[in-house]
Design an enzyme around this catalytic site. Sequence first.
Site, short mmCIF file in Angstrom:
data_model
loop_
_atom_site.label_atom_id
_atom_site.label_comp_id
_atom_site.label_asym_id
_atom_site.label_seq_id
_atom_site.Cartn_x
_atom_site.Cartn_y
_atom_site.Cartn_z
N GLY A 1 0.83 -1.20 0.00
CA GLY A 1 0.00 0.00 0.00
C GLY A 1 0.86 1.25 0.00
O GLY A 1 2.06 1.20 0.27
N CYS B 1 5.28 -6.25 1.54
CA CYS B 1 5.67 -4.84 1.61
C CYS B 1 5.01 -4.16 2.82
O CYS B 1 5.37 -4.42 3.95
CB CYS B 1 5.34 -4.15 0.29
SG CYS B 1 6.21 -2.56 0.07
N TYR B 2 4.03 -3.28 2.60
CA TYR B 2 3.31 -2.66 3.71
C TYR B 2 2.73 -3.73 4.63
O TYR B 2 2.70 -3.56 5.85
CB TYR B 2 2.20 -1.76 3.16
CG TYR B 2 1.42 -1.01 4.21
CD1 TYR B 2 1.92 0.16 4.77
CD2 TYR B 2 0.17 -1.46 4.63
CE1 TYR B 2 1.19 0.86 5.74
CE2 TYR B 2 -0.56 -0.78 5.59
CZ TYR B 2 -0.05 0.38 6.14
OH TYR B 2 -0.76 1.07 7.10
N HIS C 1 7.80 -7.33 -3.83
CA HIS C 1 6.52 -7.71 -4.47
C HIS C 1 6.72 -8.94 -5.37
O HIS C 1 7.23 -8.82 -6.49
CB HIS C 1 5.99 -6.54 -5.31
CG HIS C 1 5.53 -5.38 -4.48
ND1 HIS C 1 4.24 -5.29 -4.00
CD2 HIS C 1 6.18 -4.28 -4.04
CE1 HIS C 1 4.12 -4.17 -3.31
NE2 HIS C 1 5.28 -3.54 -3.31
N GLU D 1 4.37 -10.53 -6.87
CA GLU D 1 3.30 -10.59 -7.87
C GLU D 1 3.67 -9.91 -9.18
O GLU D 1 3.01 -10.15 -10.21
CB GLU D 1 2.01 -9.97 -7.31
CG GLU D 1 2.07 -8.47 -7.05
CD GLU D 1 2.58 -8.09 -5.67
OE1 GLU D 1 2.27 -6.98 -5.21
OE2 GLU D 1 3.29 -8.91 -5.06
N ASP E 1 -17.55 -9.01 -22.27
CA ASP E 1 -18.20 -9.16 -20.97
C ASP E 1 -19.71 -9.31 -21.08
O ASP E 1 -20.29 -10.24 -20.51
CB ASP E 1 -17.86 -7.95 -20.08
CG ASP E 1 -16.37 -7.76 -19.91
OD1 ASP E 1 -15.63 -8.75 -20.05
OD2 ASP E 1 -15.93 -6.62 -19.66
N LYS F 1 -10.80 -10.38 -16.75
CA LYS F 1 -11.12 -10.42 -18.18
C LYS F 1 -10.67 -11.73 -18.83
O LYS F 1 -11.42 -12.33 -19.60
CB LYS F 1 -10.45 -9.24 -18.88
CG LYS F 1 -10.60 -9.23 -20.40
CD LYS F 1 -12.01 -8.87 -20.84
CE LYS F 1 -12.21 -7.39 -20.79
NZ LYS F 1 -13.51 -6.97 -21.39
#
Length: 517
Positions: A58, A85-86, A172, A174, A231, A373
Amino acid sequence: MKERPSEWIAILDYGSQYTQLIARRIREQRVFSEIISFDTSADTLRESKPSGIILSGGPNSVFDADAPKCDPGIFELGIPVLGICYGMQLTAQALNGKVKPVDSREYGHTRIAIMGGTRLFKGLPTEFDVWMSHGDQVETMPPGFKASARSLSCPIAAMRNEEKSFYAIQFHPEVVHTQFGNEIIRNFLFGICHCRGQWKLADWVDATITKLKEQIGESEEVVLGLSGGVDSSVAAVLLHRAIGERLHCIFVDNGLLRYGEADQVETEFRAKMGLDLTVVHAEQRFYDVLKGISDPEAKRKAIGKTFIDVFAEEARRFKGCHFLGQGTIYPDVIESSSALHGPSETIKSHHNVGGLPPDLKFELVEPLRDLFKDEVRTVGHVLGIDSKLLDRQPFPGPGLGVRVLGEVTPDKVQLLQQADLRVQEEIKKLPTYKNIWQTFAVLLPCRSVGVMGDHRTYEYTCVIRSVDSIDAMTADWTRLPYETLATISNRIINEVRGINRVVYDISSKPPATIEWE
Protein backbone atom coordinates in the site's frame (compact mmCIF):
# COMPACT_ATOMS: atom_id res chain seq x y z
CA MET A 1 -22.13 -14.89 4.37
CA LYS A 2 -20.96 -14.86 0.77
CA GLU A 3 -20.63 -18.26 -0.88
CA ARG A 4 -17.07 -19.09 -1.96
CA PRO A 5 -15.17 -22.23 -2.96
CA SER A 6 -14.10 -24.33 0.01
CA GLU A 7 -10.49 -23.52 -0.83
CA TRP A 8 -9.70 -19.81 -1.23
CA ILE A 9 -7.21 -17.08 -0.33
CA ALA A 10 -8.29 -13.80 1.27
CA ILE A 11 -6.32 -10.73 0.14
CA LEU A 12 -6.69 -7.76 2.49
CA ASP A 13 -6.32 -4.69 0.30
CA TYR A 14 -4.22 -1.79 1.62
CA GLY A 15 -4.34 0.19 -1.62
CA SER A 16 -1.38 -1.15 -3.60
CA GLN A 17 -1.46 -0.66 -7.35
CA TYR A 18 -0.42 -4.32 -7.54
CA THR A 19 -3.22 -5.85 -5.44
CA GLN A 20 -5.12 -7.07 -8.50
CA LEU A 21 -1.96 -8.79 -9.67
CA ILE A 22 -1.79 -10.79 -6.42
CA ALA A 23 -5.30 -12.10 -7.05
CA ARG A 24 -4.48 -12.94 -10.66
CA ARG A 25 -1.26 -14.79 -9.80
CA ILE A 26 -3.13 -16.93 -7.28
CA ARG A 27 -5.94 -17.78 -9.67
CA GLU A 28 -3.39 -18.74 -12.29
CA GLN A 29 -2.45 -21.54 -9.86
CA ARG A 30 -6.10 -22.73 -9.92
CA VAL A 31 -6.79 -21.45 -6.43
CA PHE A 32 -9.66 -19.00 -5.95
CA SER A 33 -8.72 -15.63 -4.45
CA GLU A 34 -10.73 -12.60 -3.46
CA ILE A 35 -9.72 -9.03 -2.61
CA ILE A 36 -11.52 -7.86 0.53
CA SER A 37 -11.42 -4.73 2.68
CA PHE A 38 -8.30 -4.17 4.80
CA ASP A 39 -10.42 -3.80 7.96
CA THR A 40 -12.23 -7.13 7.61
CA SER A 41 -12.54 -8.53 11.11
CA ALA A 42 -10.98 -11.71 12.39
CA ASP A 43 -14.47 -13.00 13.23
CA THR A 44 -15.58 -12.55 9.62
CA LEU A 45 -12.50 -14.36 8.36
CA ARG A 46 -13.05 -17.17 10.87
CA GLU A 47 -16.56 -17.69 9.48
CA SER A 48 -15.49 -17.61 5.82
CA LYS A 49 -12.59 -20.03 6.41
CA PRO A 50 -9.92 -18.98 3.90
CA SER A 51 -6.99 -21.33 3.36
CA GLY A 52 -4.60 -18.41 3.71
CA ILE A 53 -4.53 -14.64 4.25
CA ILE A 54 -2.39 -12.12 2.36
CA LEU A 55 -1.83 -8.55 3.55
CA SER A 56 -1.17 -6.47 0.44
CA GLY A 57 1.19 -3.59 -0.09
CA GLY A 58 0.00 0.00 0.00
CA PRO A 59 1.00 3.65 -0.43
CA ASN A 60 0.89 4.53 3.27
CA SER A 61 3.52 4.52 5.98
CA VAL A 62 2.67 2.69 9.18
CA PHE A 63 3.67 5.93 10.94
CA ASP A 64 0.88 7.95 9.27
CA ALA A 65 -1.81 9.09 11.69
CA ASP A 66 -4.53 7.57 9.53
CA ALA A 67 -2.53 4.53 8.40
CA PRO A 68 -4.86 1.55 7.73
CA LYS A 69 -4.41 -1.28 10.21
CA CYS A 70 -5.42 -4.92 10.37
CA ASP A 71 -7.37 -6.68 13.06
CA PRO A 72 -4.61 -8.25 15.24
CA GLY A 73 -6.98 -11.15 15.79
CA ILE A 74 -6.21 -12.54 12.33
CA PHE A 75 -2.90 -13.78 13.76
CA GLU A 76 -4.84 -15.90 16.27
CA LEU A 77 -6.96 -17.80 13.74
CA GLY A 78 -4.45 -20.55 13.01
CA ILE A 79 -4.52 -19.54 9.30
CA PRO A 80 -1.26 -18.95 7.37
CA VAL A 81 -0.53 -15.26 6.74
CA LEU A 82 1.74 -13.65 4.14
CA GLY A 83 2.51 -9.94 4.46
CA ILE A 84 3.79 -8.16 1.33
CA CYS A 85 5.67 -4.84 1.61
CA TYR A 86 3.31 -2.66 3.71
CA GLY A 87 1.78 -5.95 4.83
CA MET A 88 5.17 -6.99 6.23
CA GLN A 89 5.41 -3.79 8.26
CA LEU A 90 1.86 -4.30 9.56
CA THR A 91 2.76 -7.83 10.59
CA ALA A 92 5.79 -6.61 12.53
CA GLN A 93 3.82 -3.81 14.17
CA ALA A 94 0.86 -6.04 15.14
CA LEU A 95 3.12 -8.69 16.71
CA ASN A 96 5.34 -6.35 18.75
CA GLY A 97 8.18 -5.91 16.30
CA LYS A 98 9.67 -2.53 15.39
CA VAL A 99 9.50 -0.66 12.09
CA LYS A 100 11.66 2.31 11.13
CA PRO A 101 11.63 4.83 8.29
CA VAL A 102 14.65 4.71 5.97
CA ASP A 103 16.60 7.72 4.74
CA SER A 104 15.88 7.03 1.08
CA ARG A 105 13.07 5.01 -0.44
CA GLU A 106 14.12 1.72 -2.02
CA TYR A 107 12.44 1.39 -5.40
CA GLY A 108 13.12 -0.92 -8.32
CA HIS A 109 15.29 -3.99 -8.85
CA THR A 110 17.16 -5.21 -5.77
CA ARG A 111 19.31 -8.27 -5.24
CA ILE A 112 18.40 -10.35 -2.19
CA ALA A 113 20.25 -13.20 -0.51
CA ILE A 114 18.36 -16.06 1.14
CA MET A 115 19.56 -16.49 4.72
CA GLY A 116 18.22 -19.86 5.76
CA GLY A 117 15.78 -22.67 5.22
CA THR A 118 12.20 -21.51 4.78
CA ARG A 119 9.25 -23.10 3.04
CA LEU A 120 8.45 -19.82 1.27
CA PHE A 121 11.71 -19.90 -0.74
CA LYS A 122 11.92 -23.67 -1.16
CA GLY A 123 13.66 -24.70 -4.39
CA LEU A 124 14.89 -21.18 -5.20
CA PRO A 125 18.50 -19.97 -5.72
CA THR A 126 20.37 -18.42 -2.83
CA GLU A 127 20.36 -15.05 -4.62
CA PHE A 128 17.94 -13.44 -7.10
CA ASP A 129 16.47 -10.08 -8.12
CA VAL A 130 13.22 -8.74 -6.66
CA TRP A 131 11.13 -5.57 -7.06
CA MET A 132 11.20 -3.27 -4.03
CA SER A 133 8.97 -0.25 -3.35
CA HIS A 134 9.13 0.97 0.25
CA GLY A 135 10.13 3.84 2.53
CA ASP A 136 9.91 1.94 5.84
CA GLN A 137 11.43 -1.37 6.85
CA VAL A 138 11.45 -3.78 9.78
CA GLU A 139 14.20 -2.97 12.28
CA THR A 140 13.36 -5.51 14.99
CA MET A 141 11.44 -8.69 14.25
CA PRO A 142 8.53 -9.83 16.46
CA PRO A 143 9.22 -12.57 19.01
CA GLY A 144 9.46 -16.00 17.38
CA PHE A 145 10.46 -14.66 13.95
CA LYS A 146 13.67 -15.29 12.03
CA ALA A 147 15.14 -13.40 9.08
CA SER A 148 14.78 -15.23 5.76
CA ALA A 149 16.45 -12.82 3.30
CA ARG A 150 18.46 -9.61 3.17
CA SER A 151 19.59 -7.02 0.67
CA LEU A 152 22.40 -4.47 0.81
CA SER A 153 20.11 -1.77 2.14
CA CYS A 154 17.50 -3.90 3.90
CA PRO A 155 18.88 -6.34 6.52
CA ILE A 156 15.45 -7.95 6.98
CA ALA A 157 14.03 -8.29 3.46
CA ALA A 158 11.94 -11.31 4.54
CA MET A 159 11.05 -12.92 7.86
CA ARG A 160 9.07 -15.90 9.07
CA ASN A 161 7.61 -17.70 12.03
CA GLU A 162 7.48 -21.24 10.67
CA GLU A 163 5.70 -22.65 13.73
CA LYS A 164 2.69 -20.35 13.24
CA SER A 165 2.96 -20.18 9.42
CA PHE A 166 3.47 -16.40 9.39
CA TYR A 167 5.59 -15.04 6.55
CA ALA A 168 6.44 -11.53 5.43
CA ILE A 169 8.47 -10.12 2.53
CA GLN A 170 9.52 -6.55 1.81
CA PHE A 171 9.33 -6.99 -1.98
CA HIS A 172 6.52 -7.71 -4.47
CA PRO A 173 6.42 -11.32 -5.77
CA GLU A 174 3.30 -10.59 -7.87
CA VAL A 175 5.05 -8.32 -10.42
CA VAL A 176 6.96 -9.69 -13.40
CA HIS A 177 10.07 -7.77 -12.31
CA THR A 178 10.61 -10.19 -9.40
CA GLN A 179 12.46 -13.33 -10.36
CA PHE A 180 10.74 -16.52 -9.15
CA GLY A 181 7.71 -14.52 -7.99
CA ASN A 182 5.28 -17.21 -9.16
CA GLU A 183 7.34 -19.86 -7.37
CA ILE A 184 7.14 -17.88 -4.12
CA ILE A 185 3.36 -17.58 -4.43
CA ARG A 186 3.14 -21.27 -5.33
CA ASN A 187 5.16 -22.23 -2.25
CA PHE A 188 2.79 -20.20 -0.08
CA LEU A 189 -0.31 -21.72 -1.64
CA PHE A 190 0.71 -25.37 -1.76
CA GLY A 191 3.61 -25.77 0.68
CA ILE A 192 2.22 -23.59 3.47
CA CYS A 193 -1.57 -23.26 2.97
CA HIS A 194 -1.82 -26.85 1.62
CA CYS A 195 -4.13 -25.84 -1.22
CA ARG A 196 -4.84 -28.47 -3.88
CA GLY A 197 -5.35 -26.20 -6.90
CA GLN A 198 -8.69 -27.67 -7.95
CA TRP A 199 -10.60 -24.48 -8.78
CA LYS A 200 -11.79 -24.78 -12.39
CA LEU A 201 -13.80 -22.33 -14.43
CA ALA A 202 -15.79 -25.19 -15.95
CA ASP A 203 -17.05 -26.05 -12.47
CA TRP A 204 -17.65 -22.35 -11.84
CA VAL A 205 -19.91 -22.18 -14.91
CA ASP A 206 -22.15 -25.01 -13.68
CA ALA A 207 -22.32 -23.55 -10.17
CA THR A 208 -23.08 -20.05 -11.49
CA ILE A 209 -25.91 -21.25 -13.72
CA THR A 210 -27.43 -22.99 -10.70
CA LYS A 211 -27.11 -19.81 -8.60
CA LEU A 212 -28.67 -17.69 -11.37
CA LYS A 213 -31.66 -20.01 -11.49
CA GLU A 214 -32.05 -19.66 -7.72
CA GLN A 215 -31.68 -15.87 -7.77
CA ILE A 216 -34.07 -15.22 -10.67
CA GLY A 217 -36.63 -17.93 -9.95
CA GLU A 218 -38.79 -19.95 -12.30
CA SER A 219 -40.94 -17.16 -13.77
CA GLU A 220 -39.09 -13.83 -13.49
CA GLU A 221 -37.54 -12.19 -16.56
CA VAL A 222 -34.25 -10.35 -17.11
CA VAL A 223 -33.39 -7.44 -19.39
CA LEU A 224 -29.75 -7.00 -20.40
CA GLY A 225 -27.91 -4.29 -22.32
CA LEU A 226 -25.85 -6.18 -24.90
CA SER A 227 -22.95 -4.21 -26.35
CA GLY A 228 -21.36 -7.04 -28.32
CA GLY A 229 -18.22 -6.83 -26.19
CA VAL A 230 -16.74 -9.85 -24.42
CA ASP A 231 -18.20 -9.16 -20.97
CA SER A 232 -21.82 -8.49 -21.90
CA SER A 233 -21.74 -11.31 -24.45
CA VAL A 234 -20.57 -13.93 -21.94
CA ALA A 235 -23.04 -12.62 -19.35
CA ALA A 236 -25.85 -12.92 -21.91
CA VAL A 237 -25.00 -16.51 -22.82
CA LEU A 238 -24.71 -17.51 -19.14
CA LEU A 239 -28.10 -16.01 -18.38
CA HIS A 240 -29.61 -17.61 -21.48
CA ARG A 241 -28.34 -21.01 -20.30
CA ALA A 242 -29.99 -20.37 -16.94
CA ILE A 243 -33.40 -18.94 -17.92
CA GLY A 244 -33.70 -19.32 -21.72
CA GLU A 245 -36.29 -17.14 -23.46
CA ARG A 246 -36.96 -15.17 -20.27
CA LEU A 247 -33.79 -13.18 -21.08
CA HIS A 248 -34.39 -10.08 -23.22
CA CYS A 249 -31.30 -8.40 -24.70
CA ILE A 250 -31.26 -4.81 -25.92
CA PHE A 251 -28.55 -3.70 -28.33
CA VAL A 252 -28.30 0.07 -28.86
CA ASP A 253 -26.63 1.00 -32.15
CA ASN A 254 -25.25 4.45 -31.34
CA GLY A 255 -23.50 4.95 -34.67
CA LEU A 256 -20.14 4.95 -32.89
CA LEU A 257 -19.29 1.27 -33.36
CA ARG A 258 -16.56 -0.39 -35.38
CA TYR A 259 -17.22 -1.11 -39.05
CA GLY A 260 -19.87 -3.82 -39.48
CA GLU A 261 -20.19 -4.39 -35.73
CA ALA A 262 -23.95 -3.88 -35.48
CA ASP A 263 -24.64 -6.47 -38.18
CA GLN A 264 -22.19 -8.90 -36.56
CA VAL A 265 -23.89 -8.67 -33.16
CA GLU A 266 -27.33 -9.20 -34.68
CA THR A 267 -26.17 -12.22 -36.68
CA GLU A 268 -24.20 -13.82 -33.85
CA PHE A 269 -26.73 -13.52 -31.04
CA ARG A 270 -30.10 -13.62 -32.77
CA ALA A 271 -29.48 -15.87 -35.78
CA LYS A 272 -26.80 -18.21 -34.40
CA MET A 273 -27.50 -18.34 -30.65
CA GLY A 274 -31.25 -17.81 -30.69
CA LEU A 275 -31.30 -15.03 -28.07
CA ASP A 276 -34.24 -12.64 -27.86
CA LEU A 277 -32.50 -9.51 -29.17
CA THR A 278 -33.97 -6.07 -29.75
CA VAL A 279 -31.82 -3.79 -31.91
CA VAL A 280 -32.41 -0.06 -31.44
CA HIS A 281 -31.10 2.09 -34.28
CA ALA A 282 -30.39 5.38 -32.52
CA GLU A 283 -27.46 6.66 -34.57
CA GLN A 284 -28.95 10.02 -35.45
CA ARG A 285 -30.06 10.64 -31.88
CA PHE A 286 -26.47 10.30 -30.66
CA TYR A 287 -25.09 12.48 -33.44
CA ASP A 288 -27.63 15.17 -32.57
CA VAL A 289 -26.60 15.35 -28.90
CA LEU A 290 -22.90 15.37 -29.84
CA LYS A 291 -23.27 18.27 -32.24
CA GLY A 292 -20.95 21.13 -31.30
CA ILE A 293 -19.31 19.23 -28.40
CA SER A 294 -15.53 18.81 -28.48
CA ASP A 295 -14.60 18.45 -24.79
CA PRO A 296 -13.81 14.76 -24.06
CA GLU A 297 -15.62 14.58 -20.72
CA ALA A 298 -18.65 16.38 -22.13
CA LYS A 299 -18.77 13.86 -24.98
CA ARG A 300 -18.59 10.92 -22.58
CA LYS A 301 -21.41 12.33 -20.45
CA ALA A 302 -23.59 13.07 -23.50
CA ILE A 303 -23.08 9.57 -24.89
CA GLY A 304 -23.69 7.96 -21.48
CA LYS A 305 -26.86 9.91 -20.77
CA THR A 306 -28.28 9.29 -24.24
CA PHE A 307 -27.57 5.57 -23.92
CA ILE A 308 -29.42 5.44 -20.60
CA ASP A 309 -32.39 7.32 -22.09
CA VAL A 310 -32.58 5.01 -25.13
CA PHE A 311 -32.09 1.86 -23.04
CA ALA A 312 -34.71 2.96 -20.49
CA GLU A 313 -37.28 3.67 -23.19
CA GLU A 314 -36.81 0.21 -24.63
CA ALA A 315 -36.64 -1.54 -21.23
CA ARG A 316 -40.08 -0.15 -20.29
CA ARG A 317 -41.58 -2.39 -22.98
CA PHE A 318 -40.62 -5.44 -20.93
CA LYS A 319 -43.05 -4.87 -18.08
CA GLY A 320 -42.47 -8.32 -16.60
CA CYS A 321 -38.73 -7.76 -16.06
CA HIS A 322 -37.63 -7.16 -12.50
CA PHE A 323 -33.96 -8.02 -13.03
CA LEU A 324 -31.24 -6.12 -14.89
CA GLY A 325 -28.36 -8.23 -16.21
CA GLN A 326 -24.93 -6.64 -16.50
CA GLY A 327 -21.48 -7.74 -17.62
CA THR A 328 -19.71 -6.25 -14.60
CA ILE A 329 -16.34 -7.95 -14.04
CA TYR A 330 -13.99 -8.00 -11.05
CA PRO A 331 -11.78 -5.03 -12.08
CA ASP A 332 -14.98 -2.95 -12.45
CA VAL A 333 -15.90 -3.81 -8.87
CA ILE A 334 -12.43 -3.06 -7.52
CA GLU A 335 -11.91 0.16 -9.47
CA SER A 336 -15.35 1.49 -8.57
CA SER A 337 -14.41 1.72 -4.90
CA SER A 338 -11.39 2.92 -3.00
CA ALA A 339 -9.56 0.35 -0.92
CA LEU A 340 -9.00 2.77 1.94
CA HIS A 341 -11.99 5.13 1.95
CA GLY A 342 -14.97 3.12 0.77
CA PRO A 343 -17.16 3.44 -2.29
CA SER A 344 -17.55 7.22 -2.07
CA GLU A 345 -14.04 7.80 -3.39
CA THR A 346 -13.84 5.97 -6.68
CA ILE A 347 -10.89 5.38 -8.95
CA LYS A 348 -13.25 5.29 -11.92
CA SER A 349 -16.88 4.52 -12.51
CA HIS A 350 -17.37 1.31 -14.45
CA HIS A 351 -19.17 1.46 -17.75
CA ASN A 352 -22.29 -0.59 -17.11
CA VAL A 353 -25.85 0.73 -17.02
CA GLY A 354 -26.32 3.16 -14.15
CA GLY A 355 -28.57 6.09 -13.32
CA LEU A 356 -31.76 4.53 -14.67
CA PRO A 357 -35.04 6.41 -14.04
CA PRO A 358 -36.82 5.72 -10.70
CA ASP A 359 -39.67 3.83 -12.37
CA LEU A 360 -37.24 1.13 -13.51
CA LYS A 361 -36.60 -0.63 -10.22
CA PHE A 362 -34.41 -3.55 -11.22
CA GLU A 363 -32.54 -6.01 -9.07
CA LEU A 364 -29.03 -6.44 -10.46
CA VAL A 365 -27.79 -9.74 -11.83
CA GLU A 366 -24.02 -9.70 -12.37
CA PRO A 367 -22.80 -13.26 -12.98
CA LEU A 368 -19.22 -12.23 -13.88
CA ARG A 369 -18.45 -9.85 -11.03
CA ASP A 370 -15.87 -12.23 -9.48
CA LEU A 371 -13.86 -12.82 -12.67
CA PHE A 372 -10.97 -11.09 -14.43
CA LYS A 373 -11.12 -10.42 -18.18
CA ASP A 374 -9.00 -13.43 -19.16
CA GLU A 375 -11.20 -15.64 -16.97
CA VAL A 376 -14.31 -14.23 -18.67
CA ARG A 377 -12.84 -15.25 -22.03
CA THR A 378 -12.17 -18.75 -20.69
CA VAL A 379 -15.79 -19.00 -19.50
CA GLY A 380 -16.87 -17.92 -22.97
CA HIS A 381 -14.90 -20.79 -24.50
CA VAL A 382 -16.47 -23.22 -22.00
CA LEU A 383 -19.89 -21.94 -23.11
CA GLY A 384 -19.01 -22.49 -26.76
CA ILE A 385 -19.02 -18.84 -27.86
CA ASP A 386 -17.23 -18.19 -31.17
CA SER A 387 -13.52 -17.44 -30.68
CA LYS A 388 -13.76 -14.55 -33.15
CA LEU A 389 -16.00 -12.77 -30.68
CA LEU A 390 -14.13 -13.76 -27.53
CA ASP A 391 -10.70 -12.81 -28.87
CA ARG A 392 -11.78 -9.31 -29.85
CA GLN A 393 -9.82 -6.53 -28.25
CA PRO A 394 -11.41 -4.22 -25.65
CA PHE A 395 -13.53 -1.37 -26.97
CA PRO A 396 -14.46 1.76 -24.98
CA GLY A 397 -18.04 2.27 -23.83
CA PRO A 398 -18.39 5.61 -25.71
CA GLY A 399 -17.03 3.85 -28.81
CA LEU A 400 -15.49 5.92 -31.59
CA GLY A 401 -16.84 9.02 -29.87
CA VAL A 402 -13.59 9.16 -27.89
CA ARG A 403 -11.42 8.24 -30.88
CA VAL A 404 -12.70 11.06 -33.08
CA LEU A 405 -10.97 13.98 -31.37
CA GLY A 406 -12.97 17.18 -31.34
CA GLU A 407 -16.56 17.34 -32.56
CA VAL A 408 -18.05 14.02 -33.63
CA THR A 409 -19.86 13.97 -36.98
CA PRO A 410 -21.16 11.09 -39.13
CA ASP A 411 -18.56 11.84 -41.84
CA LYS A 412 -15.68 11.69 -39.35
CA VAL A 413 -16.97 8.47 -37.80
CA GLN A 414 -17.26 6.82 -41.22
CA LEU A 415 -13.72 7.99 -42.06
CA LEU A 416 -12.37 6.52 -38.83
CA GLN A 417 -14.29 3.26 -39.31
CA GLN A 418 -12.61 2.76 -42.67
CA ALA A 419 -9.14 3.57 -41.30
CA ASP A 420 -9.63 1.32 -38.28
CA LEU A 421 -10.87 -1.50 -40.52
CA ARG A 422 -7.50 -1.47 -42.34
CA VAL A 423 -5.69 -1.47 -39.00
CA GLN A 424 -7.66 -4.48 -37.77
CA GLU A 425 -7.22 -6.43 -40.99
CA GLU A 426 -3.44 -6.02 -40.95
CA ILE A 427 -2.87 -6.50 -37.24
CA LYS A 428 -4.78 -9.80 -37.28
CA LYS A 429 -2.22 -11.18 -39.74
CA LEU A 430 0.51 -11.04 -37.09
CA PRO A 431 1.31 -14.30 -35.28
CA THR A 432 1.46 -12.27 -32.06
CA TYR A 433 -2.02 -10.76 -32.50
CA LYS A 434 -3.51 -12.49 -29.44
CA ASN A 435 -0.71 -11.09 -27.26
CA ILE A 436 -1.56 -7.48 -28.13
CA TRP A 437 -3.99 -5.87 -25.70
CA GLN A 438 -5.39 -3.23 -28.04
CA THR A 439 -4.73 -1.75 -31.49
CA PHE A 440 -6.86 0.99 -33.02
CA ALA A 441 -6.96 4.18 -35.06
CA VAL A 442 -7.60 7.73 -33.83
CA LEU A 443 -8.74 10.61 -36.02
CA LEU A 444 -7.13 13.97 -35.16
CA PRO A 445 -9.07 17.22 -35.60
CA CYS A 446 -6.21 18.80 -37.54
CA ARG A 447 -5.41 18.64 -41.26
CA SER A 448 -2.06 18.73 -42.99
CA VAL A 449 -0.80 19.38 -46.52
CA GLY A 450 0.09 16.44 -48.73
CA VAL A 451 0.82 15.60 -52.34
CA MET A 452 -1.03 12.81 -54.15
CA GLY A 453 -0.80 12.38 -57.91
CA ASP A 454 0.87 15.78 -58.35
CA HIS A 455 -2.09 17.38 -56.61
CA ARG A 456 -2.03 19.23 -53.31
CA THR A 457 -4.18 17.67 -50.60
CA TYR A 458 -5.28 19.09 -47.27
CA GLU A 459 -6.67 16.18 -45.28
CA TYR A 460 -6.93 14.61 -41.83
CA THR A 461 -4.18 12.90 -39.80
CA CYS A 462 -4.72 9.40 -38.43
CA VAL A 463 -2.90 8.03 -35.35
CA ILE A 464 -2.24 4.31 -34.88
CA ARG A 465 -2.24 3.21 -31.23
CA SER A 466 -1.16 -0.28 -30.14
CA VAL A 467 -0.40 -1.32 -26.56
CA ASP A 468 0.63 -4.40 -24.61
CA SER A 469 -0.93 -4.85 -21.19
CA ILE A 470 -2.28 -7.42 -18.75
CA ASP A 471 -5.21 -5.52 -17.28
CA ALA A 472 -5.03 -1.98 -18.77
CA MET A 473 -3.85 -0.54 -15.45
CA THR A 474 -0.43 -0.05 -17.01
CA ALA A 475 0.56 -0.46 -20.65
CA ASP A 476 3.52 -0.16 -22.99
CA TRP A 477 3.40 0.63 -26.68
CA THR A 478 3.67 -2.40 -28.95
CA ARG A 479 6.84 -2.79 -31.01
CA LEU A 480 4.95 -3.53 -34.22
CA PRO A 481 7.08 -4.63 -37.19
CA TYR A 482 8.04 -1.79 -39.53
CA GLU A 483 6.59 -3.78 -42.42
CA THR A 484 3.19 -3.92 -40.71
CA LEU A 485 3.23 -0.21 -39.96
CA ALA A 486 4.21 0.55 -43.55
CA THR A 487 1.39 -1.59 -44.92
CA ILE A 488 -1.18 0.00 -42.59
CA SER A 489 -0.02 3.50 -43.53
CA ASN A 490 -0.07 2.78 -47.26
CA ARG A 491 -3.51 1.19 -47.14
CA ILE A 492 -5.09 4.01 -45.14
CA ILE A 493 -3.60 6.78 -47.30
CA ASN A 494 -4.34 5.01 -50.58
CA GLU A 495 -7.74 3.52 -49.74
CA VAL A 496 -9.37 5.97 -47.32
CA ARG A 497 -10.16 9.23 -49.07
CA GLY A 498 -9.80 12.09 -46.58
CA ILE A 499 -6.61 10.99 -44.72
CA ASN A 500 -3.15 11.84 -46.07
CA ARG A 501 -0.93 11.33 -43.02
CA VAL A 502 -0.49 8.42 -40.57
CA VAL A 503 1.57 8.57 -37.34
CA TYR A 504 2.33 5.96 -34.63
CA ASP A 505 1.86 6.64 -30.92
CA ILE A 506 4.83 5.43 -28.81
CA SER A 507 3.58 6.61 -25.41
CA SER A 508 3.29 4.29 -22.40
CA LYS A 509 0.67 4.33 -19.62
CA PRO A 510 1.56 6.11 -17.44
CA PRO A 511 2.11 8.96 -18.20
CA ALA A 512 -0.28 8.70 -21.17
CA THR A 513 -3.57 6.80 -21.15
CA ILE A 514 -4.44 4.04 -23.62
CA GLU A 515 -7.29 6.00 -25.18
CA TRP A 516 -6.68 9.57 -26.37
CA GLU A 517 -9.83 10.89 -24.69
